[in-house]
Design a protein around this motif. Structure first.
Motif, short mmCIF file in Angstrom:
data_model
loop_
_atom_site.label_atom_id
_atom_site.label_comp_id
_atom_site.label_asym_id
_atom_site.label_seq_id
_atom_site.Cartn_x
_atom_site.Cartn_y
_atom_site.Cartn_z
N ASP A 35 54.10 3.44 -62.42
CA ASP A 35 54.45 2.18 -61.77
C ASP A 35 55.00 1.21 -62.81
O ASP A 35 54.42 1.06 -63.89
CB ASP A 35 53.21 1.59 -61.11
CG ASP A 35 53.48 0.39 -60.25
OD1 ASP A 35 54.60 -0.16 -60.29
OD2 ASP A 35 52.55 -0.02 -59.53
N HIS B 194 54.64 3.28 -58.04
CA HIS B 194 54.20 2.16 -57.21
C HIS B 194 54.26 2.51 -55.73
O HIS B 194 55.25 3.00 -55.22
CB HIS B 194 55.09 0.94 -57.48
CG HIS B 194 54.62 -0.30 -56.81
ND1 HIS B 194 53.61 -1.06 -57.33
CD2 HIS B 194 55.02 -0.91 -55.67
CE1 HIS B 194 53.40 -2.10 -56.54
NE2 HIS B 194 54.25 -2.03 -55.54
N GLY B 195 53.17 2.25 -55.02
CA GLY B 195 53.14 2.40 -53.57
C GLY B 195 53.22 3.83 -53.08
O GLY B 195 53.54 4.05 -51.91
N HIS C 99 47.83 -1.49 -56.34
CA HIS C 99 49.16 -1.62 -56.93
C HIS C 99 49.64 -3.07 -56.86
O HIS C 99 50.69 -3.36 -56.28
CB HIS C 99 50.16 -0.68 -56.27
CG HIS C 99 49.76 0.75 -56.36
ND1 HIS C 99 50.59 1.76 -56.00
CD2 HIS C 99 48.63 1.35 -56.79
CE1 HIS C 99 50.00 2.92 -56.19
NE2 HIS C 99 48.80 2.69 -56.67
N LEU D 131 51.41 -6.49 -57.51
CA LEU D 131 52.74 -6.79 -58.06
C LEU D 131 52.63 -8.05 -58.91
O LEU D 131 53.00 -9.14 -58.50
CB LEU D 131 53.76 -6.97 -56.94
CG LEU D 131 55.20 -7.20 -57.39
CD1 LEU D 131 55.69 -6.03 -58.24
CD2 LEU D 131 56.12 -7.38 -56.21
N ARG E 279 52.38 -1.28 -63.85
CA ARG E 279 51.09 -0.71 -64.24
C ARG E 279 50.41 -1.53 -65.34
O ARG E 279 49.22 -1.86 -65.25
CB ARG E 279 51.29 0.72 -64.75
CG ARG E 279 50.08 1.32 -65.41
CD ARG E 279 50.49 2.59 -66.19
NE ARG E 279 49.39 3.10 -66.96
CZ ARG E 279 49.12 2.72 -68.22
NH1 ARG E 279 49.87 1.84 -68.83
NH2 ARG E 279 48.09 3.24 -68.85
N VAL F 241 45.97 1.12 -60.09
CA VAL F 241 47.31 1.20 -60.65
C VAL F 241 47.76 2.66 -60.63
O VAL F 241 46.96 3.57 -60.44
CB VAL F 241 47.37 0.63 -62.10
CG1 VAL F 241 47.02 -0.84 -62.12
CG2 VAL F 241 46.46 1.41 -63.03
#
Length: 113
Positions: free
Chosen positions: A77, A109-110, A10, A12, A80, A73
């Protein structure tokens, strides 16, 4: 001992120009645009290579110092599409390693934390 591979879970990544789903939600893009300057006030440009490794003025990806990369991914998200962009750019860069991507459906995300 050389680094054999890396997993980007993921990542950033971001950038000043909207891509894919970012263009569909300008309010979300505006919120995310404020994140990098908050994290790195000394270099607040959203195209700085640490946050946008595919930026045109960055160092390039062909010299990546490992043989394998896995980009992970999540479907929901906000970043993504940037992960997919990195995966595609690395594959086209002339880098001599192997790149793969894994997308988890229905997650944000996460989610794994």
């Amino acid at each position: 001992m050389p680094l054999l591979g890396i997993a980007l879970v993921h990542p950033l990544f971001w950038g000043s120009e909207p891509i894919e789903s970012e263009a569909l939600d300008p309010d979300r893009k505006a919120v995310m645009d404020k994140l990098w300057p908050f994290l790195c006030p000394s270099d607040p440009d959203n195209d700085e290579p640490r946050v946008n490794p595919v930026a045109g003025d960055g160092p390039g990806l062909s010299g990546l110092g490992c043989k394998r990369v896995l980009v992970c991914v999540a479907e929901k998200d906000e970043v993504r599409d940037r992960g997919w962009l990195y995966y595609e750019a690395l594959g086209r860069s002339g880098w001599l390693g192997v790149v793969g991507i894994m997308e988890t459906e229905g997650k944000g995300h996460g989610f794994h934390n």
